[in-house]
Write a protein that holds these residues in place. Structure first.
Motif, mmCIF file in Angstrom:
data_model
loop_
_atom_site.group_PDB
_atom_site.id
_atom_site.type_symbol
_atom_site.label_atom_id
_atom_site.label_comp_id
_atom_site.label_asym_id
_atom_site.label_seq_id
_atom_site.Cartn_x
_atom_site.Cartn_y
_atom_site.Cartn_z
ATOM 1 N N UNK A 65 10.045 24.603 -0.494
ATOM 2 C CA UNK A 65 9.822 25.068 1.193
ATOM 3 C C UNK A 65 8.642 24.066 1.915
ATOM 4 N N UNK A 66 7.085 24.818 2.035
ATOM 5 C CA UNK A 66 6.207 23.073 2.477
ATOM 6 C C UNK A 66 6.253 22.145 2.104
ATOM 7 N N UNK A 67 6.415 21.767 0.646
ATOM 8 C CA UNK A 67 6.993 20.476 0.820
ATOM 9 C C UNK A 67 8.148 19.673 1.694
ATOM 10 N N UNK A 68 9.308 20.089 1.963
ATOM 11 C CA UNK A 68 10.128 19.940 2.541
ATOM 12 C C UNK A 68 10.186 20.523 3.905
ATOM 13 N N UNK A 69 9.461 21.298 4.809
ATOM 14 C CA UNK A 69 8.699 21.637 5.741
ATOM 15 C C UNK A 69 7.134 20.045 6.005
ATOM 16 N N UNK A 70 7.057 19.790 5.580
ATOM 17 C CA UNK A 70 6.405 18.749 5.829
ATOM 18 C C UNK A 70 7.235 16.861 5.995
ATOM 19 N N UNK A 71 8.017 17.351 4.421
ATOM 20 C CA UNK A 71 8.934 16.188 4.924
ATOM 21 C C UNK A 71 9.582 15.908 6.427
ATOM 22 N N UNK A 72 10.092 17.485 6.601
ATOM 23 C CA UNK A 72 10.431 17.595 7.696
ATOM 24 C C UNK A 72 9.614 16.864 9.150
ATOM 25 N N UNK A 73 8.413 17.460 8.728
ATOM 26 C CA UNK A 73 8.287 16.847 9.934
ATOM 27 C C UNK A 73 7.249 15.052 9.954
ATOM 28 N N UNK A 74 8.095 15.414 8.861
ATOM 29 C CA UNK A 74 7.086 14.135 8.497
ATOM 30 C C UNK A 74 8.169 13.033 9.222
#
Length: 432
Positions: free
Chosen positions: A294-303
């Motif tokens: 989820x954190x990785x996805x959140x970082x990807x979404x933020x990017x």
């Protein structure tokens, strides 16, 4: 204390009483002899008086003898009463000694039980490894129940038992065992009955008992003569069976059964807690993985969001500053959402006059079949390049236009991003 022993301590007649009785008898005999001799030497008149006196003395002596006999009888009665009391006291002392021995035995048993339960409780809170828990609990059982071998069979899939742990007494050499040994509950009626009825079983002699058929499963049970089986129940769910064996008949008593049942409650709770802890660890690991994803996805979404914002900023800059006429309309009803300054200058409409109005309200397309063709192509996933059509300006002039469009998402809606421009070299008849 026997009756003969009791009689040795009985109070006998006082020595003075016995001497007095003898002296009295001798004295009376002597007085009687003297009086008889004296009477014989007297005259007849005096003899009559003497006889009267002798009769009076005899009456007095008889009364004394009667009183003395009564005293002796009362003394004997008191002696018997003392004997009875002493016998009762001796019996009470024997009962008290027996009760004292029983209390001491109960105190030792209670102390061992409390220590075993304390160890069990400590195990529940100090270590969450199943092997450690089972080893500690079987060791605690050895302090309460004199078994030669014991094992914990845990239930899996509702129909199979596997030997999760075994323990042997110091006098019984451990056997080589491959873990886990597994049995089908339906093949062993004794185990099936214990699990179904959830009641413990004590068999004092299994040498000729057909219910002990599962000893053929393990060679270590070949010398077993008595056994004890207690179900492990936690949260109204059968987890398995605790079994203890001994090579002597009648080795397990009702007290051993009670102690085993008491320990089985803690054992079942420990096993249940360990399983829940293991499940919690698994779920925790999975949750950690999900959180990491989820954190990785959140970082990807933020990017992606940052890239989208950059793209939107770039698009906005190009859209507003481009000298080419840009427009954004909804796919379904052709409602204007935005236009740039070049579009306003080309068609004479202000942005305020276009936004939230449809191309049909403004009669923007001269031939609506051209727009229908455009929408059909976009709906099929195709882009449209240089569609030649006529578009109407605010003043009503029809302008020959090269119209290009792509399908986009804008403010959550399916929209048409269109670019329109003049065709200076086109002849009036060169249409689609």
């Amino acid at each position: 204390m026997t009756q003969a022993e009791s009689l040795r301590f009985l109070p006998s007649s006082p020595p003075g009483t016995r001497l007095t009785s003898r002296a009295t008898s001798i004295l009376l005999s002597a007085i009687s002899l003297v009086l008889f001799t004296t009477v014989l030497t007297m005259s007849s008149d005096r003899q009559i008086v003497a006889v009267v006196l002798l009769v009076g003395v005899a009456v007095m002596l008889g009364a004394i003898i009667v009183l003395h006999s009564r005293f002796l009888l009362e003394l004997r009665s008191q002696q018997k009463s003392v004997v009875s009391k002493l016998q009762t006291t001796a019996h009470d002392m024997r009962l008290a000694q027996q009760q004292l021995r029983a209390n001491r035995a109960f105190a030792r048993s209670a102390s061992a039980e409390a220590e075993a339960l304390r160890n069990t409780t400590f195990t529940l809170t100090s270590n969450w490894q199943l092997d450690h828990v089972l080893d500690t609990l079987l060791a605690s059982l050895a302090e309460l129940v004199p078994y030669e071998s014991a094992r914990v069979l845990l239930l899996e899939d509702g129909s199979r038992l596997f030997v999760a742990r075994e323990n042997f007494s110091e006098n019984d050499a451990p056997r080589d065992t491959e873990f886990p040994l597994t049995v089908d509950v339906d093949d062993f009626p004794l185990l099936k009955r214990v699990l179904k009825e959830r009641n413990p079983v004590v068999l004092p002699d299994v040498s000729n008992n057909e219910v002990w058929e599962w000893r053929t499963f393990s060679p270590s049970l070949a010398a077993t003569r008595s056994c004890l089986c207690v179900p492990l129940i936690a949260a109204d769910r059968a987890l398995g069976i605790l079994c203890a064996e001994h090579s002597q008949t009648g080795a397990f008593t009702a007290e051993h059964l009670r102690l085993a049942r008491s320990l089985a409650v803690s054992m079942a709770a420990a096993i249940q807690n360990v399983r829940l802890y293991e499940q919690a660890q698994i779920y925790g690991a999975e949750l950690e993985k999900l959180l990491a994803d989820l954190r990785q996805t959140q970082r990807a979404l933020e990017q992606a969001e940052q890239q989208r914002l950059v793209s939107e900023d770039k698009f906005e800059a190009i859209f507003r500053s481009s000298p080419v006429a840009f427009s954004i309309t909804t796919l379904e009803d052709g409602r204007f959402l935005d236009v740039n300054l070049a579009f306003e200058q080309r068609y004479g409409f202000s942005r305020f006059e276009l936004v939230e109005h449809t191309v049909f309200e403004l009669n923007f397309w001269e031939d609506r079949t051209d727009r229908a063709f455009l929408i059909a192509q976009l709906s099929n996933g195709n882009s449209v390049r240089n569609l030649i059509t006529r578009l109407r300006t605010k003043s009503g002039e029809l302008r020959l236009t090269a119209y290009s469009a792509s399908r986009i998402r804008f403010d959550g809606e399916s929209c048409v991003l269109a670019v329109s421009g003049d065709i200076p070299d086109a002849e009036p008849y060169q249409m689609n």
